[in-house]
Enzyme design. Structure first.
Site, PDB file in Angstrom:
ATOM      1  CE  LYS A 166      -3.990  -2.081   0.387  1.00  0.00           C
ATOM      2  NZ  LYS A 166      -5.220  -1.850  -0.542  1.00  0.00           N
ATOM      3  CE  LYS A 268      -9.903  -5.701  -4.463  1.00  0.00           C
ATOM      4  NZ  LYS A 268      -9.664  -4.339  -3.722  1.00  0.00           N
TER       5      LYS A 268
END
Length: 374
Positions: A166, A268
């Site tokens: 991240k 997703k």
């Protein structure tokens, strides 16, 4: 298929390791489970809406209300209990409710699980998957460079071949470069969660420096609706630009393809609205020649099983986010998924392919409601 009862559970789980992203820190994981009882089987689904509406417009509390007050009652069709031909037919009753993709995904998952269990078939076999294990991925949150490097090193030591860091403005080039030096052979991806702005000179400079690091991809560098900016990055960058938050529907994918705004897509299924929607996006990307990764949303065992089966389709050629259960929850709500030679096995049992751990679910349950035909 006759729906006799639907159970809605709110679970409260704690992540093994908090995950810090550009949008905030995830420590606590609310989870909604939908259990459907039909005339000859039961099925489980998982709603993966997060605690706060800072990743998507859905969040756990809102999804719980949408399921309890809107979607689940609609399944009974004003009290009718006539047999339904299929999951698809049952889901047509939900079309009157706009949006709420993650909540609808949980219902679809539960109905699919029940329908396939009744037929003695697995989701993976029904989808026609081409492999029975998929490359696993480990995600490392924001932190001091030394801790990020240590976490990435530990993931590789555990067998992970793909590591995603991240990143956020000001917390990007240094940790990425350090991990690249330490682990030159790992497939390294940066995930910005839409935190950069091309109108900002410092952001542009950072993105250029990231592009020089030889990464496997940079995920969602710009805000979800900045397709023009994403297209510019695609044209200027050697690093593949992977869209995540931008792709929340087939229409959004079409817009991204028209704008030439991505080299890859992170799929997703919860955000898209379910397994069927995920398959449609997969098929369209294959036709368009766009690379695919199966994304994760801090799923528990039910959602991870469905996502793993989806990720075993042939078009998924980028390492995805899904990791072993132990990186997220101890215990999980199903039998733990273990890493095998850097891969996750595709569940092969009936339905979604996994069995729910009733004791783990009961221990984590904060509240429960059961719905019957009126």
């Amino acid at each position: 298929m006759r729906i006799a009862a639907v159970e809605l559970r709110r679970l409260e789980l704690e992540l093994v390791t908090p995950l810090r992203t550009a949008g905030g820190t995830h420590r606590h994981r609310p989870l909604l489970l939908v259990r459907v009882e039909t005339d000859d089987a039961e099925g489980w689904g998982e709603c993966d809406a997060l605690a706060e509406p800072n990743y998507a417009d859905e969040y756990a509390d809102g999804a719980e209300v949408a399921l309890a007050e809107g979607l689940i009652p609609l399944l009974f069709g004003d009290g009718r209990t006539a047999a339904l031909g299929s999951t698809a037919e049952a889901l047509l009753r939900l079309d009157v409710v706009p949006g709420n993709s993650m909540a609808k995904s949980a219902v679809e998952m539960a109905l699919t699980d029940a329908e396939l269990r009744s037929a003695g078939r697995s989701l993976a076999a029904t989808l026609g998957v081409t492999r029975w294990a998929i490359p696993a991925g480990a995600t490392v949150g924001l932190g001091a460079t030394s801790s990020v490097v240590a976490a990435a090193r530990a993931a590789v030591a555990d067998g992970y071949r793909r590591v995603k860091l991240k990143i956020a403005p000001g917390r990007d080039v240094e940790p990425l470069a350090a991990v690249r030096r330490e682990l030159p052979d790992v497939a390294l991806v940066a995930d910005a969660n839409g935190s950069y702005d091309l109108s900002n000179r410092d952001h542009r400079a950072a993105l250029a420096a990231i592009d020089a690091l030889g990464l496997a991809g940079i995920e969602q560098p710009l805000p979800p609706r900045d397709l023009a900016g994403a297209a510019r990055l695609v044209a200027e960058s050697a690093t593949p630009v992977i869209l995540d938050e931008s792709i929340d529907s087939l229409a959004a994918l079409e817009a991204a393809l028209a704008a030439r705004a991505c080299a890859g897509v992170s799929v997703k299924l919860a955000r898209l609205g379910g397994i069927r929607a995920g398959v449609r996006v997969h098929d369209r990307c294959v036709t368009a020649g766009v690379h695919l990764a199966v994304g994760g949303m801090l799923e528990a065992g039910i959602g991870r099983a469905a996502a793993t089966a989806l990720g075993a389709l042939g078009g998924f050629d980028l390492p995805g986010d899904l990791g072993a259960s132990g990186r997220y929850f101890r215990p999980d709500i199903t039998a733990p998924v273990e890493l095998v030679a850097g891969e996750l096995p595709v569940p092969t049992g009936p339905g979604l392919g996994v069995e729910v751990d009733a004791e783990a679910v009961a221990a984590a349950t904060a509240r429960k409601r059961v719905f019957h035909p009126s």
